[in-house]
Structures are given as C-alpha cells and as structure tokens.
Design an enzyme around this catalytic site. Structure first.
Site, mmCIF file in Angstrom:
data_model
loop_
_atom_site.group_PDB
_atom_site.id
_atom_site.type_symbol
_atom_site.label_atom_id
_atom_site.label_comp_id
_atom_site.label_asym_id
_atom_site.label_seq_id
_atom_site.Cartn_x
_atom_site.Cartn_y
_atom_site.Cartn_z
ATOM 1 N N GLY A 38 49.562 86.365 7.461
ATOM 2 C CA GLY A 38 48.965 86.101 8.760
ATOM 3 C C GLY A 38 49.966 85.425 9.675
ATOM 4 O O GLY A 38 51.175 85.628 9.563
ATOM 5 N N CYS A 39 49.475 84.606 10.567
ATOM 6 C CA CYS A 39 50.339 83.900 11.514
ATOM 7 C C CYS A 39 51.421 83.120 10.782
ATOM 8 O O CYS A 39 51.128 82.321 9.897
ATOM 9 C CB CYS A 39 49.487 82.954 12.364
ATOM 10 S SG CYS A 39 50.447 81.838 13.398
ATOM 11 N N PHE A 40 52.668 83.336 11.167
ATOM 12 C CA PHE A 40 53.753 82.686 10.426
ATOM 13 C C PHE A 40 53.820 81.183 10.647
ATOM 14 O O PHE A 40 54.466 80.467 9.880
ATOM 15 C CB PHE A 40 55.119 83.337 10.673
ATOM 16 C CG PHE A 40 55.498 83.641 12.100
ATOM 17 C CD1 PHE A 40 55.029 82.926 13.183
ATOM 18 C CD2 PHE A 40 56.377 84.706 12.348
ATOM 19 C CE1 PHE A 40 55.416 83.217 14.482
ATOM 20 C CE2 PHE A 40 56.764 85.015 13.646
ATOM 21 C CZ PHE A 40 56.286 84.268 14.717
#
EC number: 1.8.4.11
Length: 227
Positions: free
Chosen positions: A54-56
């Site tokens: 997902g979002c890093f």
C-alpha cells in the site's frame, strides 16, 4: 487515493489537512498477529529486501522502527524508469507499485521475521489492489524477493499463512519477480518522521507503528531510522 502534491507539504506538516485526498474517514485497520515462520532464513551479512504494502509512507515508517533495519527507502517497483514519477504512479497508469527497499542485518532481524512483521502490522494479505483507504493496482501488496532464498522463505510463509487462516479470508498477496527499484522523490523519504501530525499518518500509519511496538517489543526501536 492518497494524494499529496509537493506544494502542500508545509500545510500537511502543520496539521492543517485532516486527510490528504483519501476521501471520507474510514474505520482503522485491524492488525493480526501473524504466525512464527516455520521456515527460517539462513542469511549472513547485510541484505536487502523489497516490500509493497500500500502507501509507502506506512511501510517505510514501520520498518524504520525495526531493530536491525539499517535503511528504508520509499520508491517504485515494476515499471520503467520513465514511469517512476509520483504523479504518474499515483494516477494508476503505470506498471509500478509503491514499495520500500530496506537494508537489514540478519544477525538482528531475519527475512522470515520481516515477513511476520509485514503481515502483522503493515499489509492485509486478503486485499488485492488496495490497502487501507487507498485503491488501485499501485497500492497492491506484494512480496518482492531479491534472492533465491528469500523467494523460498516467502513461498513457504504464504503457504503457512493459508493453512493457518488467521485472517478469515483467502490470502491473495503474491510474490513478484524483482525488477529495478526506483527511489521516490525526496519529499516522500522519511515522510512519517517529518510529518507526524499529517492526517493520513495519524489515522493510518501511526497505528501500524503502535501495533509493532505492542506485538514485537523485542525488535521495536523507539526512534525513527534516518537515512
């Protein structure tokens, strides 16, 4: 769905944004204590590993707090160098996923232990092309082994997770072949450390770090790793 043009970073850091383009408020993620790996990695010397979850920002934040992790770099994996641009990747038109490349010391933290942390507090393995509030193939959770041993350990661990059925649904996270990893823009690096009051960090990523501390206090590092 999570968008943050560089021009509004200052506002975000000051806590002026409740959610950075993530849409309506959603319930917090549940964290599941993943099983101890039956197949242990046998590594020595500094190693690297790549995780897409997902979002890093959140992936980097969690691994930044793990003892034995020496660096954590947010970036893009799977597409071309020309595509490795935040605006292009976040639009969903590239072959990249947001990912984090870590360097770690196996004498302190093994690859199989990193897998356990990843599935306990970072990524929900039952979700495809989304994590948390973010939707799109660029937010897919993927294991990206960079060695034959990592691949075998990852395959064994996914099979073990499927047998254990702790998540109450099919395990859809898969293994992707390692390709070139492209570091993201500077303003994405150490984002949670630099923007602790940002609405997205508070709602989605700080709870991941808190779960790491609760589940695995023996490997939790209180301070952020700074590259």
């Amino acid at each position: 769905m999570r968008q943050l043009p560089p021009g509004i970073l200052a506002l975000a850091a000051a806590g002026s944004l409740a959610l950075s383009g993530c849409g309506p408020a959603l319930a917090a993620e549940n964290h599941v204590r993943a099983p101890v790996a039956q197949v242990k990695a046998q590594e020595s010397g500094l190693k690297t590993a790549i995780f897409a979850g997902g979002c890093f920002w959140g992936v980097e934040a969690v691994f930044s707090h793990v003892e034995g992790v020496k660096s954590a770099v947010a970036g893009y994996h799977g597409g071309t160098k020309r595509q490795a641009d935040y605006k292009l990747v976040s639009s969903g038109i590239t072959d990249h996923v947001e990912a984090v490349k870590i360097t770690y010391d196996p004498s302190q933290i093994r690859y199989d232990q990193l897998l356990r942390i990843f599935f306990s507090v970072v990524a929900d393995p039952t979700l495809r092309n989304r994590q948390g509030p973010d939707r799109g193939a660029h937010y897919n959770a993927e294991l990206i082994p960079v060695s034959a041993e990592q691949r075998e350990v990852a395959k064994a661990y996914l099979a073990q997770m499927k047998r254990d059925n702790k998540w109450g649904g099919p395990i859809v996270t898969g293994i992707s072949p390692a390709k070139t990893f492209y570091p993201a823009e500077d303003y994405h690096q150490n984002f949670a450390a630099k923007n602790p009051r940002h609405g997205y960090i508070v709602r989605w990523d700080a709870p991941k770090v808190a779960a790491l501390k609760e589940f695995y206090p023996g490997v939790y590092r209180a301070s952020f790793l700074r590259d």
